[in-house]
Enzyme design. Structure first.
Site, short mmCIF file in Angstrom:
data_model
loop_
_atom_site.label_atom_id
_atom_site.label_comp_id
_atom_site.label_asym_id
_atom_site.label_seq_id
_atom_site.Cartn_x
_atom_site.Cartn_y
_atom_site.Cartn_z
N TYR A 160 11.98 -33.33 -6.74
CA TYR A 160 12.55 -32.75 -5.25
C TYR A 160 12.01 -31.19 -5.07
CZ TYR A 160 15.43 -30.14 -1.74
OH TYR A 160 15.54 -29.52 -0.78
N GLU A 204 11.70 -30.07 3.47
CA GLU A 204 12.32 -30.66 2.43
C GLU A 204 11.48 -31.95 1.91
OE1 GLU A 204 16.82 -31.50 0.94
OE2 GLU A 204 16.16 -32.56 2.62
#
Length: 387
Positions: free
Chosen positions: A109, A197
């Site tokens: 991530y 993101e």
């Protein structure tokens, strides 16, 4: 302002962020043509809507053949996709994204968010790719690594290397990951993004790729980000919120049944809080601003009443720059053009308060006056319960 995944990836690619090969499609035939151009034996077909949770909701599917691409495209285009972020009504899929299949070694991530309390960006990384970062923060916060980005200097190479080290990446992949991080940070700063993101950020045998990408931009910076502004997809936005933007009104639709018209964001939030405290539920956040005209107030009224959930309306105005008589004139003008069939509770205080109340009293409208905010909240909640 939000944009689609395929749009975000095009922006990031311009800054040197590695992405899989892919292109958006608006029909099944177009999807097939794109898959053929990409080549290979595996593709990913992704529904493009402004909402997270697409994969779990069935909006992201793997195709092992061109026939699968055709079948999946047919099923996704035009469907009403319901995710945990869309609400029960879901969102219609008008476009899909066809992307090459990737052999994934591991998922990570990576995200950048604007930290308003410190006045700078923060980059976050985690080994828990593919999982919502909120879940990771709640259950295993020690697996989230952060670096503060100086707004004057930008992210430094040593900070990128720190993150890569904590993610456990080794050479030569680690070098590519550092370049990826630096490119991503540059894209965020240049585009006035509030949030970027990459989830998941995937590691393949010899590369680092953004398998998914989400970007959100500061509306107040769009005047200098014309190439971003033209990416706005009005079909993905609440029509009431879109209409409010055209009239310089700050409006956010909510799930309740009590419409609110307030001047000032802080007072608007306090008004919604006290409505909840009295057992009611606000239908919207609506800040008409400190210098609203009679015409803007009338438009605010129209937007509130375009929501058929609204069973009563509370107008709470503290007159400073905004004069109470202007609000009153706007309310009267709106009432003459709109057939108001729900209780209307008004609390006016401040500049030209007496004149404003006089205008309302002489209007012939069925208006319930309130002495203060607490009294107004009690009266509006009571009026809804009595319907």
């Amino acid at each position: 302002m939000n944009i689609h995944e395929f749009q975000a990836k095009k922006i990031l690619a311009d800054y040197g962020v590695n992405i899989p090969r892919g292109k958006e499609a608006y029909s099944t035939q177009e999807a097939l043509s794109i898959a053929k151009d990409i080549g290979g034996k595996k593709w990913v077909v992704k529904a493009q809507i402004h909402a997270g949770g697409r994969g779990k909701a069935g909006g992201v599917k793997i195709a092992d053949s061109l026939k699968d691409v055709e079948k999946i495209s047919n099923s996704l285009l035009g469907m009403q996709l319901v995710t945990h972020q869309t609400g029960p009504e879901g969102k219609k899929v008008n476009k899909i994204f066809i992307e090459e299949g990737v052999n994934i070694v591991s998922e990570l991530y990576l995200g950048v968010v604007l930290d308003r309390s410190n006045g700078n960006y923060v980059m976050m990384a985690s080994t828990e790719g593919g999982t919502e970062i909120e879940v990771v923060a709640e259950k295993t916060p020690e697996k989230i690594f952060k670096v503060q980005i100086d707004p004057l200097l930008g992210i430094q190479s040593y900070q990128a290397r720190q993150l890569v080290f904590k993610l456990g990446l080794k050479k030569p992949i680690s070098n590519k990951a550092v370049k990826f991080i630096l490119a991503l940070s540059k894209a965020v700063e240049d585009t006035d993004a509030n949030l970027v993101e990459i989830n998941p950020l995937v590691i393949t045998k010899d590369d680092v790729l953004a398998l998914d990408a989400k970007m959100n931009f500061d509306d107040n910076a769009l005047f200098r980000q014309k190439r971003i502004e033209i990416l706005r997809d009005e079909d993905e936005e609440d029509p009431r919120e879109l209409e409010a933007t055209k009239h310089d009104l700050n409006y956010i639709s909510l799930d309740g049944n009590i419409g609110c018209m307030v001047n000032g964001a802080g007072l608007a939030m306090a008004t919604m809080d006290i409505i909840k405290l009295e057992g009611g539920s606000p239908a919207n956040f609506l800040d008409v601003g400190g210098g609203a005209s009679k015409e803007r107030v009338e438009q605010a009224f129209k937007i509130i009443f375009s929501d058929n959930k609204v069973k009563a309306v509370l107008i709470n105005i503290f007159g400073g720059i905004m004069r109470c008589d202007v609000i009153a004139e706007g309310v009267v003008a709106a009432a003459k053009n709109i057939d108001i069939k729900v209780p209307l509770i008004v609390r006016l205080a401040g500049t030209n308060e007496e004149k404003g109340n006089e205008i309302l009293d002489n209007s012939g409208l069925d208006i319930i006056s309130a002495d203060n905010l607490g009294d107004a909240a009690k009266k509006v909640v009571k009026s809804v319960k009595e319907l």
